[in-house]
Design a protein around this motif. Structure first.
Motif, mmCIF file in Angstrom:
data_model
loop_
_atom_site.group_PDB
_atom_site.id
_atom_site.type_symbol
_atom_site.label_atom_id
_atom_site.label_comp_id
_atom_site.label_asym_id
_atom_site.label_seq_id
_atom_site.Cartn_x
_atom_site.Cartn_y
_atom_site.Cartn_z
ATOM 1 N N THR A 1 16.305 28.989 9.224
ATOM 2 C CA THR A 1 16.814 27.608 9.378
ATOM 3 C C THR A 1 17.986 27.546 10.214
ATOM 4 O OG1 THR A 1 16.195 27.355 7.019
ATOM 5 C CG2 THR A 1 17.546 25.426 7.894
ATOM 6 N N SER A 2 18.957 28.289 10.314
ATOM 7 C CA SER A 2 19.977 28.240 11.249
ATOM 8 C C SER A 2 19.498 28.279 12.909
ATOM 9 C CB SER A 2 21.219 29.368 11.160
ATOM 10 O OG SER A 2 20.308 30.489 11.311
ATOM 11 N N ASP A 3 18.498 29.022 12.986
ATOM 12 C CA ASP A 3 18.072 28.851 14.083
ATOM 13 C C ASP A 3 17.319 27.641 14.527
ATOM 14 O OD1 ASP A 3 18.475 31.406 14.717
ATOM 15 O OD2 ASP A 3 16.495 32.300 14.575
ATOM 16 N N ASP A 4 16.581 27.179 13.613
ATOM 17 C CA ASP A 4 15.938 25.597 13.572
ATOM 18 C C ASP A 4 16.964 24.523 13.986
ATOM 19 O OD1 ASP A 4 13.635 26.818 13.058
ATOM 20 O OD2 ASP A 4 13.746 26.290 10.766
ATOM 21 N N TYR A 5 18.349 24.683 13.411
ATOM 22 C CA TYR A 5 19.292 23.770 13.632
ATOM 23 C C TYR A 5 20.134 24.082 14.676
ATOM 24 C CZ TYR A 5 18.132 20.823 9.632
ATOM 25 O OH TYR A 5 17.579 20.113 8.783
ATOM 26 N N LYS A 6 19.688 25.129 15.678
ATOM 27 C CA LYS A 6 20.497 25.616 16.864
ATOM 28 C C LYS A 6 21.967 25.895 16.500
ATOM 29 C CE LYS A 6 17.553 23.010 19.824
ATOM 30 N NZ LYS A 6 17.030 22.210 20.996
ATOM 31 N N VAL A 7 22.249 26.515 15.331
ATOM 32 C CA VAL A 7 23.506 26.981 14.994
ATOM 33 C C VAL A 7 23.995 28.153 15.671
ATOM 34 C CG1 VAL A 7 25.035 27.641 13.155
ATOM 35 C CG2 VAL A 7 23.284 25.813 12.818
ATOM 36 N N GLU A 8 24.903 27.986 16.521
ATOM 37 C CA GLU A 8 25.360 29.068 17.186
ATOM 38 C C GLU A 8 26.854 29.897 16.668
ATOM 39 O OE1 GLU A 8 25.351 27.636 21.340
ATOM 40 O OE2 GLU A 8 23.975 29.223 21.657
ATOM 41 N N PHE A 9 27.661 28.631 16.253
ATOM 42 C CA PHE A 9 28.950 29.050 15.583
ATOM 43 C C PHE A 9 28.988 28.516 14.162
ATOM 44 C CE2 PHE A 9 29.435 28.518 20.069
ATOM 45 C CZ PHE A 9 29.931 29.495 20.605
ATOM 46 N N ILE A 10 29.662 29.067 13.294
ATOM 47 C CA ILE A 10 29.892 28.483 11.919
ATOM 48 C C ILE A 10 31.572 28.675 11.563
ATOM 49 C CG2 ILE A 10 27.628 29.209 11.060
ATOM 50 C CD1 ILE A 10 28.973 31.687 9.733
ATOM 51 N N PRO A 11 31.754 27.631 10.992
ATOM 52 C CA PRO A 11 31.029 26.433 10.317
ATOM 53 C C PRO A 11 30.411 25.493 11.304
ATOM 54 C CG PRO A 11 33.273 25.982 9.745
ATOM 55 C CD PRO A 11 33.357 27.316 10.602
ATOM 56 N N THR A 12 29.342 25.124 11.150
ATOM 57 C CA THR A 12 28.603 23.972 11.922
ATOM 58 C C THR A 12 28.167 22.983 10.558
ATOM 59 O OG1 THR A 12 27.995 25.280 13.766
ATOM 60 C CG2 THR A 12 26.632 23.188 13.398
ATOM 61 N N LEU A 13 28.448 21.616 11.056
ATOM 62 C CA LEU A 13 27.971 20.572 9.882
ATOM 63 C C LEU A 13 27.368 19.553 10.848
ATOM 64 C CD1 LEU A 13 31.260 21.573 9.178
ATOM 65 C CD2 LEU A 13 30.716 20.035 7.348
ATOM 66 N N TYR A 14 26.170 18.952 10.173
ATOM 67 C CA TYR A 14 25.526 17.795 10.853
ATOM 68 C C TYR A 14 25.309 16.901 9.877
ATOM 69 C CZ TYR A 14 23.479 21.046 14.301
ATOM 70 O OH TYR A 14 23.327 21.926 15.312
ATOM 71 N N LEU A 15 25.439 15.550 10.258
ATOM 72 C CA LEU A 15 25.356 14.256 9.470
ATOM 73 C C LEU A 15 24.241 13.858 9.769
ATOM 74 C CD1 LEU A 15 26.310 12.129 7.483
ATOM 75 C CD2 LEU A 15 27.367 10.873 9.755
ATOM 76 N N ILE A 16 23.252 13.718 8.762
ATOM 77 C CA ILE A 16 21.767 13.267 8.932
ATOM 78 C C ILE A 16 21.561 11.770 8.278
ATOM 79 C CG2 ILE A 16 19.469 13.818 8.361
ATOM 80 C CD1 ILE A 16 20.185 16.743 8.399
ATOM 81 N N SER A 17 20.804 10.785 9.009
ATOM 82 C CA SER A 17 20.635 9.615 8.534
ATOM 83 C C SER A 17 19.791 9.551 7.303
ATOM 84 C CB SER A 17 20.189 8.714 9.536
ATOM 85 O OG SER A 17 18.958 8.938 9.917
ATOM 86 N N PRO A 18 19.342 8.476 6.649
ATOM 87 C CA PRO A 18 18.643 8.338 5.771
ATOM 88 C C PRO A 18 17.083 8.589 5.933
ATOM 89 C CG PRO A 18 20.077 6.468 5.472
ATOM 90 C CD PRO A 18 20.473 7.276 6.647
ATOM 91 N N ASP A 19 16.836 8.316 7.339
ATOM 92 C CA ASP A 19 15.407 8.401 7.877
ATOM 93 C C ASP A 19 15.363 9.958 8.511
ATOM 94 O OD1 ASP A 19 17.014 8.203 10.212
ATOM 95 O OD2 ASP A 19 15.779 6.498 11.039
ATOM 96 N N GLY A 20 16.208 10.846 8.455
ATOM 97 C CA GLY A 20 16.262 11.971 8.875
ATOM 98 C C GLY A 20 16.419 12.191 10.250
ATOM 99 N N ALA A 21 17.325 11.314 10.925
ATOM 100 C CA ALA A 21 17.859 11.444 12.088
ATOM 101 C C ALA A 21 19.119 12.324 12.489
ATOM 102 C CB ALA A 21 17.784 10.256 13.047
ATOM 103 N N VAL A 22 19.299 13.395 13.225
ATOM 104 C CA VAL A 22 20.823 13.716 13.340
ATOM 105 C C VAL A 22 21.627 12.706 14.097
ATOM 106 C CG1 VAL A 22 21.866 15.665 14.642
ATOM 107 C CG2 VAL A 22 19.662 15.829 13.744
ATOM 108 N N LEU A 23 22.696 12.342 13.574
ATOM 109 C CA LEU A 23 23.562 11.328 13.752
ATOM 110 C C LEU A 23 24.755 11.774 14.407
ATOM 111 C CD1 LEU A 23 23.773 9.107 10.828
ATOM 112 C CD2 LEU A 23 22.479 8.723 12.812
ATOM 113 N N GLU A 24 25.457 12.995 13.919
ATOM 114 C CA GLU A 24 26.518 13.817 14.592
ATOM 115 C C GLU A 24 26.651 15.213 14.209
ATOM 116 O OE1 GLU A 24 28.664 14.036 17.006
ATOM 117 O OE2 GLU A 24 29.653 12.098 16.768
ATOM 118 N N LYS A 25 27.227 15.985 14.988
ATOM 119 C CA LYS A 25 27.535 17.305 14.892
ATOM 120 C C LYS A 25 29.146 17.647 14.447
ATOM 121 C CE LYS A 25 27.097 22.100 16.910
ATOM 122 N NZ LYS A 25 26.601 22.859 17.969
ATOM 123 N N ASN A 26 29.516 18.359 13.576
ATOM 124 C CA ASN A 26 31.003 18.547 13.165
ATOM 125 C C ASN A 26 31.665 17.123 13.055
ATOM 126 O OD1 ASN A 26 30.435 21.327 13.039
ATOM 127 N ND2 ASN A 26 30.568 21.746 15.223
#
Length: 359
Positions: free
Chosen positions: A321-346
């Motif tokens: 899942t970390s690869d699916d979300y293109k996570v290279e550094f942690i912590p990494t946070l994503y804000l996801i909208s009610p319809d599943g769209a990525v709104l913002e990183k960290n």
């Protein structure tokens, strides 16, 4: 007669290229520098344009022609590289604290404005460094959270100061130099990198510009955009949780690990912000990148997060899942909208509030 004419032309040529700037300074008593160098760049591939021996009274003076390029002054071979943008006029070297700068007697020159920006950036970085001691001296969780919050604000302030500095020299080689010298910092956060590239504007073609834009495009290709990948991961009780379970709600996904001290410090800050996130209608879920389940469970027991915790499991999910979300550094946070769209990183809490209220 030809020899005489050639000599006259040579004399005229020298007169046309006479120096139109001077750079001088006087080194402090403690300085061990014996010579100063003016280089075409910092690092490998630099050409030496001038080399001057420091006099007995520790002073030096360099004369030259103005140029559209940023040069670098060094006190000795291993000295600090000081950016120098020479224009017509008089310049002087000065040491302030641990850093060295070049100023012009005309405060409106590009060099004076550049040094003023560098002073602000260095001051901001010094504040961040001093916070490290405050973090080590923190006696309880509340003190730690205060220091983390202050650290976050200072980094954001530093990012704003840097964008302002690049914007000041939009379309010039100074803007390119500033970006190149700070790549180590901005490449860690793409949204800051994007702001900087926009502030840089249309600059002259150069190897440095090409290097910057290649890195920008490389990082751009690694950003998670569009619809967030679904996942199926176990929680602490072994129940399988999917992204689709949160459909219709804002979701903040936190990628972390038990061995990552910044991750756990961030979680403490997030724990304090959690009541406000709930007021905004934002759910939170943690996804651990731990390889050992027992270490993950131990960290949860110690930190007691208030939101659901999941563990990356390739067998259950079918992929990392970390690869699916293109996570290279942690912590990494994503804000996801009610319809599943990525709104913002960290996103910061302020950015989350703004995004939720806009939609």
């Amino acid at each position: 007669m030809r020899i005489i004419c050639f000599g006259l032309l040579s004399m005229l040529g020298v007169a046309c290229t006479s120096p139109n700037y001077t750079l001088s300074g006087k080194l402090p008593e403690a300085s061990i520098g014996k010579e100063v160098l003016l280089l075409t760049r910092d690092g490998r591939g630099a050409d030496t344009l001038a080399r001057r021996v420091v006099t007995e009274d520790r002073s030096f003076k360099i004369e030259g022609e103005d140029t559209d390029q940023v040069l670098y002054l060094k006190i000795g071979e291993r000295g600090q590289a000081i950016p120098f943008y020479p224009e017509n006029g008089e310049y002087y070297w000065e040491q302030r604290g641990e850093h060295e700068y070049i100023f012009s007697k005309n405060p409106r020159t590009g060099q004076s404005r550049l040094s003023e920006h560098l002073l602000k950036l260095d001051s901001n970085m010094l504040e961040i460094q001093l916070l490290q001691q405050k973090y080590r001296d923190a006696k309880n969780e509340e003190d730690t959270q205060l220091v983390m919050r202050e650290n976050e604000l200072l980094w954001r302030k530093g990012n704003d100061l840097f964008v302002d500095a690049v914007k000041e020299f939009e379309g010039t080689n100074i803007a390119v130099m500033l970006v190149r010298e700070n790549m180590w910092k901005i490449e860690q956060e793409f949204k800051v990198f994007k702001r900087v590239v926009e502030a840089m504007g249309t600059v002259p073609e150069s190897e440095d510009k090409e290097e910057i834009m290649n890195k920008y495009k490389e990082l751009e290709s690694k950003q998670l955009t569009g619809q967030a990948p679904d996942f199926k991961l176990p929680d602490v009780k072994g129940n399988i949780v999917s992204l689709s379970d949160y459909k219709g709600k804002y979701l903040l996904v936190d990628f972390w690990a038990s061995w990552c001290a910044p991750c756990r410090a961030k979680a403490k800050v997030l724990k304090k912000e959690y009541p406000r996130l709930q007021e905004l209608g934002v759910e939170v879920v943690g996804i651990s990148c731990d390889k050992k389940k027992d270490q993950w469970l131990k960290a949860i027991e110690e930190d007691k997060p208030l939101w659901r915790q999941l563990l990356v499991d390739k067998e259950i999910n079918g992929s990392d899942t970390s690869d699916d979300y293109k996570v290279e550094f942690i912590p990494t946070l994503y804000l996801i909208s009610p319809d599943g769209a990525v709104l913002e990183k960290n996103p910061s809490l302020e950015e989350i509030e703004m995004l939720v209220k806009q939609i």
